[in-house]
Design a protein around this motif. Structure first.
Motif, PDB file in Angstrom:
ATOM      1  N   ILE A   1       0.863  -1.189   0.000  1.00  0.00           N
ATOM      2  CA  ILE A   1       0.000   0.000   0.000  1.00  0.00           C
ATOM      3  C   ILE A   1       0.896   1.235   0.000  1.00  0.00           C
ATOM      4  CG2 ILE A   1      -2.021   1.103   0.992  1.00  0.00           C
ATOM      5  CD1 ILE A   1      -2.598  -1.356   2.571  1.00  0.00           C
ATOM      6  N   ALA A   2       0.689   2.071  -0.995  1.00  0.00           N
ATOM      7  CA  ALA A   2       1.509   3.280  -1.141  1.00  0.00           C
ATOM      8  C   ALA A   2       0.574   4.483  -1.309  1.00  0.00           C
ATOM      9  CB  ALA A   2       2.415   3.146  -2.355  1.00  0.00           C
ATOM     10  N   ILE A   3       1.128   5.663  -1.056  1.00  0.00           N
ATOM     11  CA  ILE A   3       0.343   6.893  -1.197  1.00  0.00           C
ATOM     12  C   ILE A   3       1.078   7.804  -2.168  1.00  0.00           C
ATOM     13  CG2 ILE A   3      -0.622   8.889   0.013  1.00  0.00           C
ATOM     14  CD1 ILE A   3      -0.368   7.084   2.617  1.00  0.00           C
ATOM     15  N   ARG A   4       0.345   8.255  -3.182  1.00  0.00           N
ATOM     16  CA  ARG A   4       0.988   9.124  -4.170  1.00  0.00           C
ATOM     17  C   ARG A   4       1.367  10.452  -3.511  1.00  0.00           C
ATOM     18  NH1 ARG A   4       0.930   9.005  -9.708  1.00  0.00           N
ATOM     19  NH2 ARG A   4      -0.816   7.568  -9.848  1.00  0.00           N
ATOM     20  N   LEU A   5       2.574  10.924  -3.778  1.00  0.00           N
ATOM     21  CA  LEU A   5       3.048  12.184  -3.203  1.00  0.00           C
ATOM     22  C   LEU A   5       2.340  13.362  -3.871  1.00  0.00           C
ATOM     23  CD1 LEU A   5       6.851  11.328  -3.023  1.00  0.00           C
ATOM     24  CD2 LEU A   5       5.239  11.445  -1.115  1.00  0.00           C
ATOM     25  N   PRO A   6       2.132  14.449  -3.185  1.00  0.00           N
ATOM     26  CA  PRO A   6       2.533  14.699  -1.810  1.00  0.00           C
ATOM     27  C   PRO A   6       1.561  14.090  -0.801  1.00  0.00           C
ATOM     28  CG  PRO A   6       1.374  16.605  -2.666  1.00  0.00           C
ATOM     29  CD  PRO A   6       1.464  15.623  -3.796  1.00  0.00           C
ATOM     30  N   LEU A   7       2.086  13.772   0.379  1.00  0.00           N
ATOM     31  CA  LEU A   7       1.212  13.385   1.478  1.00  0.00           C
ATOM     32  C   LEU A   7       0.437  14.624   1.913  1.00  0.00           C
ATOM     33  CD1 LEU A   7       3.737  11.275   3.594  1.00  0.00           C
ATOM     34  CD2 LEU A   7       1.811  10.401   2.262  1.00  0.00           C
TER      35      LEU A   7
ATOM     36  N   ASN B   1      16.587  15.365  11.408  1.00  0.00           N
ATOM     37  CA  ASN B   1      18.005  15.351  11.017  1.00  0.00           C
ATOM     38  C   ASN B   1      18.367  14.175  10.137  1.00  0.00           C
ATOM     39  OD1 ASN B   1      18.898  17.673  12.143  1.00  0.00           O
ATOM     40  ND2 ASN B   1      19.538  16.738  14.089  1.00  0.00           N
ATOM     41  N   ALA B   2      17.440  13.683   9.346  1.00  0.00           N
ATOM     42  CA  ALA B   2      17.721  12.474   8.571  1.00  0.00           C
ATOM     43  C   ALA B   2      16.934  12.471   7.259  1.00  0.00           C
ATOM     44  CB  ALA B   2      17.399  11.233   9.410  1.00  0.00           C
ATOM     45  N   ASP B   3      17.140  13.513   6.447  1.00  0.00           N
ATOM     46  CA  ASP B   3      16.448  13.591   5.153  1.00  0.00           C
ATOM     47  C   ASP B   3      16.717  12.354   4.310  1.00  0.00           C
ATOM     48  OD1 ASP B   3      15.301  16.000   5.657  1.00  0.00           O
ATOM     49  OD2 ASP B   3      16.642  17.190   4.371  1.00  0.00           O
ATOM     50  N   GLU B   4      17.980  11.919   4.322  1.00  0.00           N
ATOM     51  CA  GLU B   4      18.355  10.805   3.456  1.00  0.00           C
ATOM     52  C   GLU B   4      17.689   9.510   3.910  1.00  0.00           C
ATOM     53  OE1 GLU B   4      19.446  11.482   0.583  1.00  0.00           O
ATOM     54  OE2 GLU B   4      19.299   9.319   0.216  1.00  0.00           O
ATOM     55  N   ARG B   5      17.620   9.334   5.233  1.00  0.00           N
ATOM     56  CA  ARG B   5      16.950   8.132   5.753  1.00  0.00           C
ATOM     57  C   ARG B   5      15.459   8.166   5.403  1.00  0.00           C
ATOM     58  NH1 ARG B   5      16.449   5.762  11.958  1.00  0.00           N
ATOM     59  NH2 ARG B   5      15.706   3.732  11.310  1.00  0.00           N
ATOM     60  N   PHE B   6      14.891   9.369   5.452  1.00  0.00           N
ATOM     61  CA  PHE B   6      13.478   9.519   5.077  1.00  0.00           C
ATOM     62  C   PHE B   6      13.281   9.075   3.631  1.00  0.00           C
ATOM     63  CE2 PHE B   6      10.220  12.231   3.045  1.00  0.00           C
ATOM     64  CZ  PHE B   6       9.105  11.829   3.757  1.00  0.00           C
ATOM     65  N   ARG B   7      14.145   9.581   2.770  1.00  0.00           N
ATOM     66  CA  ARG B   7      14.025   9.269   1.349  1.00  0.00           C
ATOM     67  C   ARG B   7      14.187   7.764   1.124  1.00  0.00           C
ATOM     68  NH1 ARG B   7      15.813  12.689  -3.188  1.00  0.00           N
ATOM     69  NH2 ARG B   7      17.049  13.982  -1.813  1.00  0.00           N
ATOM     70  N   LYS B   8      15.200   7.202   1.768  1.00  0.00           N
ATOM     71  CA  LYS B   8      15.496   5.773   1.584  1.00  0.00           C
ATOM     72  C   LYS B   8      14.381   4.891   2.145  1.00  0.00           C
ATOM     73  CE  LYS B   8      20.267   4.224   1.538  1.00  0.00           C
ATOM     74  NZ  LYS B   8      21.395   4.471   2.418  1.00  0.00           N
ATOM     75  N   SER B   9      13.891   5.250   3.351  1.00  0.00           N
ATOM     76  CA  SER B   9      12.914   4.396   4.019  1.00  0.00           C
ATOM     77  C   SER B   9      11.554   4.425   3.348  1.00  0.00           C
ATOM     78  CB  SER B   9      12.693   4.830   5.469  1.00  0.00           C
ATOM     79  OG  SER B   9      13.895   4.959   6.133  1.00  0.00           O
TER      80      SER B   9
ATOM     81  N   LEU C   1      10.599   6.645   0.273  1.00  0.00           N
ATOM     82  CA  LEU C   1      10.342   7.159  -1.073  1.00  0.00           C
ATOM     83  C   LEU C   1      11.079   6.405  -2.174  1.00  0.00           C
ATOM     84  CD1 LEU C   1      10.610  11.016  -0.340  1.00  0.00           C
ATOM     85  CD2 LEU C   1       8.644   9.506  -0.012  1.00  0.00           C
ATOM     86  N   SER C   2      11.995   5.497  -1.788  1.00  0.00           N
ATOM     87  CA  SER C   2      12.874   4.937  -2.820  1.00  0.00           C
ATOM     88  C   SER C   2      12.285   3.729  -3.536  1.00  0.00           C
ATOM     89  CB  SER C   2      14.232   4.581  -2.209  1.00  0.00           C
ATOM     90  OG  SER C   2      14.040   3.599  -1.228  1.00  0.00           O
ATOM     91  N   THR C   3      11.437   2.947  -2.878  1.00  0.00           N
ATOM     92  CA  THR C   3      10.958   1.706  -3.514  1.00  0.00           C
ATOM     93  C   THR C   3      10.043   2.004  -4.700  1.00  0.00           C
ATOM     94  OG1 THR C   3      10.990   0.741  -1.316  1.00  0.00           O
ATOM     95  CG2 THR C   3       9.914  -0.556  -3.029  1.00  0.00           C
ATOM     96  N   TYR C   4       9.131   2.943  -4.504  1.00  0.00           N
ATOM     97  CA  TYR C   4       8.180   3.279  -5.567  1.00  0.00           C
ATOM     98  C   TYR C   4       8.276   4.775  -5.860  1.00  0.00           C
ATOM     99  CZ  TYR C   4       6.323  -1.181  -3.946  1.00  0.00           C
ATOM    100  OH  TYR C   4       6.191  -2.481  -3.566  1.00  0.00           O
ATOM    101  N   PRO C   5       9.075   5.169  -6.849  1.00  0.00           N
ATOM    102  CA  PRO C   5       9.250   6.605  -7.125  1.00  0.00           C
ATOM    103  C   PRO C   5       7.898   7.306  -7.301  1.00  0.00           C
ATOM    104  CG  PRO C   5      10.771   5.283  -8.426  1.00  0.00           C
ATOM    105  CD  PRO C   5       9.863   4.316  -7.741  1.00  0.00           C
TER     106      PRO C   5
END
Ligand code: COA
Ligand code: AMP
Length: 647
Positions: free
Chosen positions: A457-463, A473-481, A483-487
């Motif tokens: 189950i995914a939600i189309r951006l933007p939330l 303090n973790a933009d990259e972790r946010f992206r990886k966790s 946003l990365s699987t389903y662009p």
């Protein structure tokens, strides 16, 4: 400034009566929809735009608006003449007490605590960690931070010192607000030694701690660092509501991820207020003067959104419950409080219902109370089993509404919007997406799956507003966790499907998060603890089905070659270690020593297969399994522990 207003039915208002129309209005013009919904909030400067997409794929909302969450939750109601209205009811069966606090009194207490923090150097943007039991001071603490613009981070009382230390090091709080103890039915939980232990362990040291001394157990204060709560507020100046941008973080709330390091979910203040106000009117059908009870804990997102902020923002009365659904003193406590306090909507976790149902299988207890004000029972936090829903519908005679969301979103992704219209209830489904959420079921390639087919189950951006803009303090972790699987999509971590009416069914997690009594836990974090035991060579933790708590963690241990210690002793030490490092909330009670773990030929541990064996289901081992005989060994070991088919 306006007061007590909230946008019933969102954009369109009168004449926009159906869910379909309202969801359609959002789809047609999201910007107009949310700007209109923002009318429910008092702004010092009104936002000129809703969505801020300048940092795509990081989105935020109402970033050029200026407001204050505490003003909206407290002061504006007092300014409008509703100061005498009850803001907060504290029901504490574990201490045998209850209390009521009016909006005017809440304002006074919040403003003074804010003043005490400011007097000690806390400024807007500084972090304040809150480690407190379910007492009114916990709500006062959160609102005081909101008032002066300090970013709070509440840590649930059932976590151990080590977990607290991890959060202190990540959030780097200037101050800690705490209390001397929590009260569990079976024992007193001394908070102060846990806090002292955590500060000793952490690299970052807060400047000071303000500690509420409870009558049940006094804490020893360190004169160099600790301040008595009552003394601190007694002579504190009255703080003002800081003027904060919509993007100003209101709080950080840590939640379990796939590793031991928790994720710091950030909540921007503007979108949070708008989304919560919208949800109270349209999902929960709650407005000024209504009594709303979310029977959760301020340490969880449900507590943040629906014990503290949302009911107060709309001028309702909220109940803070320090007790359990059963045993404090009995299985009728929910119905007794609903009746005595004229509760209009109750929100709890399915686990709580199962606990009550176990003691009142016929559902007779509610009939002993006048529940004429109760309109709806809302459930969330874990999958709501149809049996419990049906039991509650029969016992209470009101709609029982499952809704689905997560710490990251802060409010419901899918719900039955009772405030708009009651859609047909389908047991097993949290109903339909709320405006702002474009929900998709995706297959492994990221292609939308056909109706009735299981997928991620995914939600189309933007939330939508209210959801996390990023991790602390973790933009990259946010992206990886996420946003990365389903662009182009946010990955919820849940798997499920949709039916032909657009109803969503949430079936399982796609990661190693498990859900124990409505609490989200990481099996990866537990494995890290088990692996640190000197006799453990290898381990795996799975979530096994549990009739009461939904799931329970079960650990498998492979011991070092040559370890000749009794298996029971090592297992007991491992159970104690998880309690000590993660906390009692992990409810980790079962560790089983096995000779080997089932793996694929490439060495991947087959946790899902083990979980199916524990649940007594057909294991369905993949063709790549290294040695299928291991599955029989696991089945036998589970049987000896009273789990699985062989139990
Ligand atoms: N501070 C310290 N310890 C805490 C705690 C807190 N705030 N909350 C729970 N714990 C401890 C409990 O004492 C228990 O310890 P124990 O192992 O010594 O017994 C352990 O953590 C597990 O607690 P809990 O999950 O509450 O289990 P329980 O067996 O005490 O109670 C239920 C079972 C079903 C009554 C309880 O889980 C419950 O009320 N669930 C509903 C959960 C809920 O509302 N979640 C909100 C999410 S929306
Ligand atoms: P938390 O972040 O602790 O609120 O946990 C969120 C997770 O709990 C979700 O991602 C789901 O896995 C689960 N969850 C919450 N509500 C529901 C629900 N109504 N139905 C099924 N699962 C749910």
């Amino acid at each position: 400034m306006a007061t007590d207003k909230y946008v019933k039915n969102g954009p369109g208002g009168i004449g926009m009566a159906t869910y379909k129309e309202i969801y359609g209005a959002w789809r047609a013009d999201p910007e107009a929809f949310w700007l209109r919904a923002a009318g429910a909030v008092d702004w010092f400067d009104r936002p000129t735009r809703a969505l801020d997409d300048r940092r795509k794929p990081f989105y935020d909302w109402f970033t050029d608006g200026v407001a204050n969450t505490c003003w909206n939750a407290v002061d504006r109601h007092v300014a409008a003449g509703a100061g005498d209205r009850t803001a907060l009811i504290h029901e504490s069966p574990v201490t045998g007490s209850s209390a009521e606090i009016s909006y005017a009194e809440l304002q006074e207490r919040v403003a003074r605590l804010g003043g005490a923090l400011e007097a000690r150097g806390v400024k807007a943007g500084d972090r304040v960690l809150i480690y407190m039991p379910m007492i009114p001071e916990a709500v006062v603490a959160m609102l005081a931070c909101a008032r002066i613009g300090a970013i709070h981070s509440v840590v649930f009382g059932g976590f151990a010192a080590n977990e607290l230390a991890v959060r202190i090091d990540d959030a780097k709080p200037k101050a800690v607000l705490s209390a001397s103890c929590g009260v569990e039915p079976s024992r007193m939980v001394p908070y102060k030694p846990l806090l002292d232990g955590a500060i000793a362990m952490a690299k970052h040291k807060p400047k000071f701690c303000i500690v509420k001394q409870r009558a049940q157990l006094a804490a020893e204060l360190d004169p160099e660092r600790d301040v008595d709560w009552d003394a601190a507020v007694a002579d504190a100046p009255f703080s003002e509501c800081a003027q904060l941008k919509g993007s100003h973080p209101l709080y950080i709330l840590y939640t379990s991820g796939t590793t031991g390091a928790p994720k710091g979910v950030v909540r921007s203040s503007g979108g949070h207020m708008v989304a919560l106000a919208w949800s109270m009117a349209n999902i929960y059908d709650i407005g000024a003067g209504d009594v709303f009870w979310a029977a959760s804990d301020v340490g969880w997102v449900v507590g943040h959104s629906y014990i503290v902020y949302a009911p107060l923002i709309v001028g309702a009365t909220t109940i803070l419950f320090e007790g359990k659904p059963v045993g404090t003193p009995d299985a009728a406590i929910y119905w007794r409080i609903c009746s005595q306090r004229r509760v209009k909507a109750l929100f709890t976790a399915p686990t709580a219902l199962r606990a009550i149902k176990r003691e009142d299988s016929e559902g007779r207890l509610p009939a002993g109370f006048d529940l004429s004000t109760l309109r709806t029972l809302f459930l969330a936090g874990e999958r709501a089993d149809p049996d419990s829903i049906a039991w509650a519908e029969r016992a209470l005679g009101v709609p029982v509404i499952d809704h689905w969301w997560q710490t990251e979103t802060g409010w419901a992704i899918a719900a039955n919007p009772v405030g708009i219209e009651l859609l047909p209830v389908k047991h097993g489904s949290p109903a339909v997406p709320m405006p702002g959420y474009d929900v998709a079921i995706l297959d492994e390639t990221g292609t939308p799956a056909p109706v009735g087919t299981l997928g991620s189950i995914a939600i189309r951006l933007p939330l939508p507003p209210g959801c996390l803009p990023t991790l602390w303090n973790a933009d990259e972790r946010f992206r990886k966790s996420y946003l990365s699987t389903y662009p182009g999509y946010y990955e919820t971590g849940d798997a499920g499907m949709a039916d032909e009416d657009g109803y969503i069914y949430v079936m399982a997690r796609t990661d190693d998060v498990i859900n124990v009594a409505g609490h989200r836990l990481s099996t990866g974090a537990m494995e890290e603890v088990l692996a640190s035991h000197p006799d453990v060579a290898e381990c795996a933790v799975i979530g096994a089905a549990d009739a009461l708590k939904g799931q329970q963690p079960v650990g498998f241990l492979c011991l070092n070659a040559g370890c000749d210690r009794p298996h029971d002793a090592v297992a007991a030490e491992c159970v104690a270690l998880v309690r000590e490092r993660i906390g009692p909330v992990a409810a980790f009670k079962t560790a089983i020593v096995v000779a080997r773990l089932p793996k694929t030929r490439s060495g991947k541990v087959l946790r899902g297969v083990m979980a199916r064996i524990a649940d007594g289901a057909e294991p369905r081992a993949p063709a790549t399994i290294d040695d299928p005989a291991v599955l029989d060994e696991i089945g036998a070991a589970l049987g000896r522990a009273g789990l699985g088919e062989m139990a």
